[in-house]
Scaffold this motif. Sequence first.
Motif, PDB file in Angstrom:
ATOM      1  N   GLU A  86       0.823  -1.211   0.000  1.00 49.03           N
ATOM      2  CA  GLU A  86       0.000   0.000   0.000  1.00 49.03           C
ATOM      3  C   GLU A  86       0.856   1.259   0.000  1.00 49.03           C
ATOM      4  O   GLU A  86       0.467   2.296  -0.569  1.00 49.03           O
ATOM      5  CB  GLU A  86      -0.977   0.001   1.178  1.00 49.03           C
ATOM      6  N   THR A  87       2.037   1.191   0.619  1.00 45.63           N
ATOM      7  CA  THR A  87       2.950   2.328   0.581  1.00 45.63           C
ATOM      8  C   THR A  87       3.481   2.537  -0.829  1.00 45.63           C
ATOM      9  O   THR A  87       3.570   3.670  -1.320  1.00 45.63           O
ATOM     10  CB  THR A  87       4.116   2.123   1.557  1.00 45.63           C
ATOM     11  N   MET A  88       3.817   1.452  -1.507  1.00 43.95           N
ATOM     12  CA  MET A  88       4.303   1.553  -2.881  1.00 43.95           C
ATOM     13  C   MET A  88       3.229   2.125  -3.794  1.00 43.95           C
ATOM     14  O   MET A  88       3.512   2.957  -4.669  1.00 43.95           O
ATOM     15  CB  MET A  88       4.752   0.181  -3.381  1.00 43.95           C
ATOM     16  N   ILE A  89       1.991   1.719  -3.599  1.00 37.60           N
ATOM     17  CA  ILE A  89       0.882   2.249  -4.401  1.00 37.60           C
ATOM     18  C   ILE A  89       0.740   3.751  -4.160  1.00 37.60           C
ATOM     19  O   ILE A  89       0.554   4.539  -5.093  1.00 37.60           O
ATOM     20  CB  ILE A  89      -0.427   1.510  -4.057  1.00 37.60           C
ATOM     21  N   PRO A 135       0.417  -4.043 -11.632  1.00 37.51           N
ATOM     22  CA  PRO A 135       0.466  -2.605 -11.367  1.00 37.51           C
ATOM     23  C   PRO A 135       1.215  -2.292 -10.081  1.00 37.51           C
ATOM     24  O   PRO A 135       1.787  -3.194  -9.440  1.00 37.51           O
ATOM     25  CB  PRO A 135      -1.013  -2.236 -11.271  1.00 37.51           C
ATOM     26  N   PHE A 136       1.211  -1.024  -9.661  1.00 33.53           N
ATOM     27  CA  PHE A 136       1.869  -0.637  -8.410  1.00 33.53           C
ATOM     28  C   PHE A 136       1.390  -1.536  -7.268  1.00 33.53           C
ATOM     29  O   PHE A 136       0.204  -1.796  -7.127  1.00 33.53           O
ATOM     30  CB  PHE A 136       1.537   0.807  -8.038  1.00 33.53           C
ATOM     31  N   GLY A 137       2.310  -1.997  -6.478  1.00 33.73           N
ATOM     32  CA  GLY A 137       1.994  -2.860  -5.344  1.00 33.73           C
ATOM     33  C   GLY A 137       2.206  -4.327  -5.630  1.00 33.73           C
ATOM     34  O   GLY A 137       2.415  -5.113  -4.705  1.00 33.73           O
ATOM     35  N   ALA A 138       2.181  -4.703  -6.916  1.00 34.53           N
ATOM     36  CA  ALA A 138       2.333  -6.120  -7.262  1.00 34.53           C
ATOM     37  C   ALA A 138       3.751  -6.605  -6.988  1.00 34.53           C
ATOM     38  O   ALA A 138       3.963  -7.701  -6.456  1.00 34.53           O
ATOM     39  CB  ALA A 138       1.966  -6.348  -8.729  1.00 34.53           C
TER      40      ALA A 138
END
Length: 299
Positions: free
Chosen positions: A99-102, A162-165
């Motif tokens: 969630e931080t990366m997203i 996507p972001f978070g993966a």
Amino acid sequence: MKVGVCGTGRMGSSIAERLISVGHEVAVYNRDAAKTRPLVDAGAKAFASPAELAEACDIVIVMLLNDTATETVYLGPNSLLKAKLAGRLVIDMSTIRPETMISVGGAVTQLGAAFVECPVGGSKAPAREGKLFGLVGGSKADVDRAMPALEQLCRRIEHVGPFGAGATLKLAVNLPLLVYWQALGEALTICKPLNLRPDRLIDILSDTAGAPAAMKGRGAIIAKVLSGAPLGETAFGITAAKKDRATAVQFAASLHAELPVAKSALACFEEAEAAGLGDADATTVSVRWTQRNAPPSRS
């Protein structure tokens, strides 16, 4: 190409060394400026803030220890998100919560920059040799743009979503290995009554179906430490390993999932850190356990 490395701990420094070796003009930033000095001596230019570094570079590679450091570097005074990022590429290689990366990825792209996450498998030596395993998240267009740089750092690159993966898969990749180091300590403990030489015992255990590939690189070192040799150079520290375990457990809880084995291993890493071994290599957990629970030898 001008490439900035934001975060020059063990992995960030090794990545910067790799970039210098392949001919890039490298800039560096670390909250503890002393950690940039060896890289400056090797030809890098140090900057006083993430914002200054970003504005001087075409690509910014972020490699930070945890979510707290990430929030400071992206959101604090003179942070990355205070820079003029439009047109630049940010590649975040940290192991942090998905969630931080997203969140940071979305914030970067809102400023007109490209963002790719690429948490990596591997330690210092593979980083210096460009042989990391990159777990990538982001849009196809941004990943395509990042590939020339990533191919100089990674032996294998997998775009997993996507972001978070990438962050999610990195937590999954680290989990079994770090559990294994604790399990190895327990296996060594029940073998102590056999009085086998450490090098022979490690050789036997390494040649079995239960041994991970990491035993090829770390097994001989573990055997030496079991024989009384100094701990030696740290490839991946206990504190960093503990952080990865805790992050995985926290992320699983957000999915309403349980990781009972990982939780138990986490407690063992926490105990080792509390014993003053935070900066020692994660494999030290294996050796420490044999000393903590030593059964009597056979007569």
